[in-house]
Design a protein around this motif. Sequence first.
Motif, short mmCIF file in Angstrom:
data_model
loop_
_atom_site.label_atom_id
_atom_site.label_comp_id
_atom_site.label_asym_id
_atom_site.label_seq_id
_atom_site.Cartn_x
_atom_site.Cartn_y
_atom_site.Cartn_z
N ARG A 1 0.90 -1.14 0.04
CA ARG A 1 -0.05 0.00 0.10
C ARG A 1 0.88 1.33 -0.11
O ARG A 1 0.78 2.26 -0.60
CB ARG A 1 -0.93 0.06 1.23
N GLY A 2 2.04 0.94 0.61
CA GLY A 2 3.06 2.43 0.68
C GLY A 2 3.51 2.56 -0.46
O GLY A 2 3.63 3.58 -1.03
N LEU A 3 3.80 1.43 -1.00
CA LEU A 3 4.59 1.53 -2.27
C LEU A 3 3.67 2.10 -3.23
O LEU A 3 3.91 2.78 -4.22
CB LEU A 3 5.41 0.35 -2.70
N ALA A 4 2.28 1.58 -3.01
CA ALA A 4 1.31 1.94 -4.28
C ALA A 4 1.21 3.54 -4.16
O ALA A 4 0.85 4.13 -5.43
CB ALA A 4 0.13 1.36 -4.20
N ARG A 5 1.36 4.13 -3.03
CA ARG A 5 1.14 5.58 -2.92
C ARG A 5 2.27 6.30 -3.38
O ARG A 5 2.01 7.32 -3.97
CB ARG A 5 0.82 5.93 -1.31
N VAL A 6 3.49 5.85 -3.30
CA VAL A 6 4.89 6.17 -3.83
C VAL A 6 4.30 6.33 -5.60
O VAL A 6 4.51 7.11 -6.09
CB VAL A 6 5.95 5.50 -3.62
N ALA A 7 3.85 5.02 -6.03
CA ALA A 7 3.52 5.03 -7.42
C ALA A 7 2.57 5.98 -7.78
O ALA A 7 2.60 6.79 -8.80
CB ALA A 7 3.06 3.75 -7.79
N GLY A 8 1.52 6.49 -6.92
CA GLY A 8 0.40 7.47 -7.18
C GLY A 8 1.26 8.77 -7.30
O GLY A 8 1.01 9.56 -8.03
N ALA A 9 2.12 9.00 -6.51
CA ALA A 9 2.72 10.29 -6.40
C ALA A 9 3.64 10.40 -7.72
O ALA A 9 3.74 11.46 -8.19
CB ALA A 9 3.80 10.25 -4.98
N TRP A 10 4.35 9.31 -8.20
CA TRP A 10 5.14 9.33 -9.40
C TRP A 10 4.22 9.79 -10.63
O TRP A 10 4.71 10.44 -11.47
CB TRP A 10 5.78 7.96 -9.48
N ALA A 11 2.85 9.03 -10.56
CA ALA A 11 2.19 9.16 -11.40
C ALA A 11 1.67 10.74 -11.67
O ALA A 11 1.63 11.51 -12.78
CB ALA A 11 0.81 8.53 -11.29
N ALA A 12 1.50 11.32 -10.51
CA ALA A 12 1.03 12.81 -10.46
C ALA A 12 2.33 13.58 -10.93
O ALA A 12 2.07 14.60 -11.62
CB ALA A 12 0.81 13.23 -9.06
N VAL A 13 3.53 13.27 -10.46
CA VAL A 13 4.86 14.12 -10.89
C VAL A 13 4.92 14.03 -12.28
O VAL A 13 5.13 15.07 -13.12
CB VAL A 13 5.84 13.58 -10.13
N LEU A 14 4.54 12.91 -13.01
CA LEU A 14 4.79 12.76 -14.42
C LEU A 14 3.67 13.67 -15.11
O LEU A 14 4.15 14.31 -16.03
CB LEU A 14 4.71 11.45 -14.80
N ALA A 15 2.45 13.46 -14.44
CA ALA A 15 1.24 14.28 -15.01
C ALA A 15 1.45 15.49 -15.42
O ALA A 15 1.24 16.37 -16.11
CB ALA A 15 -0.25 13.74 -14.59
N THR A 16 1.92 16.13 -13.97
CA THR A 16 2.21 17.59 -14.00
C THR A 16 3.68 18.07 -14.55
O THR A 16 3.83 19.27 -14.44
CB THR A 16 2.06 18.21 -12.47
N GLU A 17 4.49 17.19 -14.99
CA GLU A 17 5.82 17.39 -15.56
C GLU A 17 6.72 17.70 -14.31
O GLU A 17 7.85 18.68 -14.62
CB GLU A 17 5.81 18.31 -16.66
#
Length: 136
Positions: free
Chosen positions: A113-129
């Motif tokens: 779950r913690g790693l999935a939250r990191v993955a979600g943060a990475w997705a947001a960082v990619l989406a916002t550039e």
Amino acid sequence: MTTPTRPGRAAELIKDFVSAEGHLADRADLARFLRKYRLVTEGAIPITLADLDEAVALRDGIRAVLDGGPGTDPEAIVRGQKVLDGLRVTVRMEPDPEGAVPLAPAVVDEVRRGLARVAGAWAAVLATEEWRDLSE
């Protein structure tokens, strides 16, 4: 000249995850990181060596993307992608006021779950550039 802006919460999480402070030398380091960012619930979290290996692979993959350029380890990116592919996330219908991103873990295991939250943060960082700012 552009005005510097404060990175978002997702970018701060990713920056710390890949930084020196985010080194994952052992399972205790991983537990400290997950608790610091409230990526897991309070209490004991059993962390296996496989969990630690996944966290390190994810961190190294993100680092490789951020470092970019010549000398980037393409295998680190492949290993990091494999971890991302194994994590289940779902999109929230309504925003979570405490959440950094609209993606939520869809797994039961606390570490994943913690790693999935990191993955979600990475997705947001990619989406916002914002990843471009982190790689400088």
